[in-house]
Design a protein around this motif. Structure first.
Motif: not given
Length: 456
Positions: A117-121, A336-339, A347-348, A399-400
């Motif tokens: 849920c936290m990663y859903t854009g 932060h870039w990790s988000d 991606k890495e 994410h997208c």
């Protein structure tokens, strides 16, 4: 041992394989359930204001369910304001199902701030009748309820953190509490615990609620440099580590170390449960038939410790195992870039995670002589690499999702480009849905397209 009307019988077997799964009964955090049923407080909040102290303690007046209670789901969410406690796969799925079933509004409460849920854009939206604007019908908060208010229809919520010294969750006094008003339904999306009550305690494959089962931090551990190292440096590991997604204390590759005749067919990484269960079945069979060698207990314990250390080098695994590392990530700055999924470093991190779990699966396949070969743990085959691509497509689908997209009002992760999901054998892409997922009935047929529904 079997109890019958005519007495108790006992039979002896060479091997025993547990194949009853690890999701035997719903897991519902007792402090939160007591709060909803009786009122009072959840037991981890002591920062009440004088006004709050004077408020009458009342129970929640709405419906309380667990995510397994699907026979009551439709009536509990249709036209209702719904709270989902939990932020992983079941909360994501039920939030979208609730929108589909015409829920007025859905609030997701996540304790950790991590999960699907936290990663859903972006979430589906509707027109707010008060403002006339399109707004998401799902809102996610990193918080848990600590008090029932508004005569049993509202929930006050606050961020929480783990107090290492006391061994309890506590509210973050720096965070501003939020109040969710006019709530009709609360659904616990908090997973399950295994139901192994008929196994002797020494034969159970993992700790159950109330037991103390932890891994030990590797001696003099130092994490290999990765893309997060410049931002958080070398983090000293916690002495005790939580159980990871792959290593279970006392178990070596589906086998009980203290009694290798006891084995378990169970999935550890739910991203691909069916494949993992199938490989586990082949592995247990290989041990039983002698096609796979059963190591000595000393070797099993050594290998488990080595695998624990290897997992500690994977950032997206270590955060769930090591409280110190989790805290370091929590204190990264906002935005932060990790988000940002589009950032190559993000991606890495995800590719490293997917490669690791595919490598674990590849190793078990080789040992079990499984009919599909993903290569080795350190060097995946072409099929193994294709499987990683499918996992990356799964991450990309969430994410997208873009809240600014013209399709944001209806698009879900299931509406992603099917080109991200291809056969690992032929490269053939999966078929597209016949219509937006929100407009499909339970038989996969398009329903009548309707206007955006209003929300309050």
């Amino acid at each position: 041992t079997v109890s019958r009307e005519d007495g108790v019988t006992m039979e002896q077997f060479d091997f025993c394989v547990w194949a009853a799964g690890q999701h035997g009964k719903p897991r519902i955090p007792r402090p939160l359930l007591r709060l909803l049923r009786r009122g009072g407080n959840a037991g981890f909040y002591d920062g009440y204001s004088d006004e709050e102290e004077a408020e009458e303690e009342v129970p929640f007046k709405g419906t309380i369910l667990h995510s397994s209670h699907m026979h009551r789901f439709d009536s509990a969410v249709n036209g209702k304001r719904v709270v989902l406690i939990g932020g992983s796969g079941s909360a994501e799925d039920l939030a979208l199902q609730a929108v589909k079933q015409n829920a007025e509004m859905v609030f997701i409460l996540s304790r950790s701030g991590y999960g699907a849920c936290m990663y859903t854009g972006s979430w589906p939206s509707g027109i707010n009748s008060g403002t006339g604007k399109s707004e998401p019908k799902v809102k996610v908060h990193v918080a848990l309820p600590y008090r029932v208010v508004q005569n049993g229809t509202g929930l006050k919520c606050s961020e929480v953190f783990w107090n290492e010294e006391e061994g309890v969750f506590e509210t973050d006094s720096r965070a501003t509490p939020i109040t969710l008003e006019n709530i009709d339904t609360v659904i616990f999306c908090t997973g399950y615990v295994s139901n192994q009550g008929f196994l002797s305690p020494e034969l159970r494959f993992q700790r159950v609620e109330g037991d103390d089962g932890y891994l030990t931090s590797p001696h003099a551990f130092k994490m290999r440099p990765n893309v997060l190292t410049p931002d958080i440096g070398d983090v000293e590991p916690s002495h005790e580590l939580n159980v990871s997604g792959n290593v279970i204390p006392g178990v070596y590759r589906n086998m009980l170390i203290s009694n290798p005749q006891m084995m378990y067919i169970t999935d550890l990484n739910s991203e691909y449960s069916l494949l993992e269960l199938d490989v586990a079945a082949w592995l247990c069979l290989a041990y039983i038939t002698g096609d796979a060698t059963i190591p000595s207990k000393d070797d099993m314990e050594r290998i488990v410790q080595e695998e624990t250390e290897e997992e500690m080098h994977i950032p997206l695994l270590r955060w769930s195992m090591d409280r110190n590392y989790f805290d370091a990530l929590v204190h990264l700055p906002e935005n932060h870039w990790s988000d940002d999924w589009q950032d190559p470093r993000s991606k890495e991190l995800n590719e490293q995670y997917a490669h690791y779990f595919t490598g674990v699966l590849a190793r078990k396949m080789r040992i079990a002589k499984y009919p599909v070969d993903f290569g080795t743990h350190d060097k995946l085959s072409a099929l193994g690499e294709n499987f990683v691509k499918v996992q990356m497509g799964n991450i990309h689908a969430r994410h997208c999702l873009d809240v600014k997209s013209p399709s944001a009002s209806w698009r879900t992760f299931r509406d992603t480009d099917p080109g991200f999901f291809c056969s690992i054998y032929s490269g053939q892409a999966s078929g597209a849905l016949p219509c937006p997922w929100l407009q499909m009935d339970r038989n996969g047929k398009p329903t009548t397209v309707s206007e955006e529904k209003h929300i309050e």
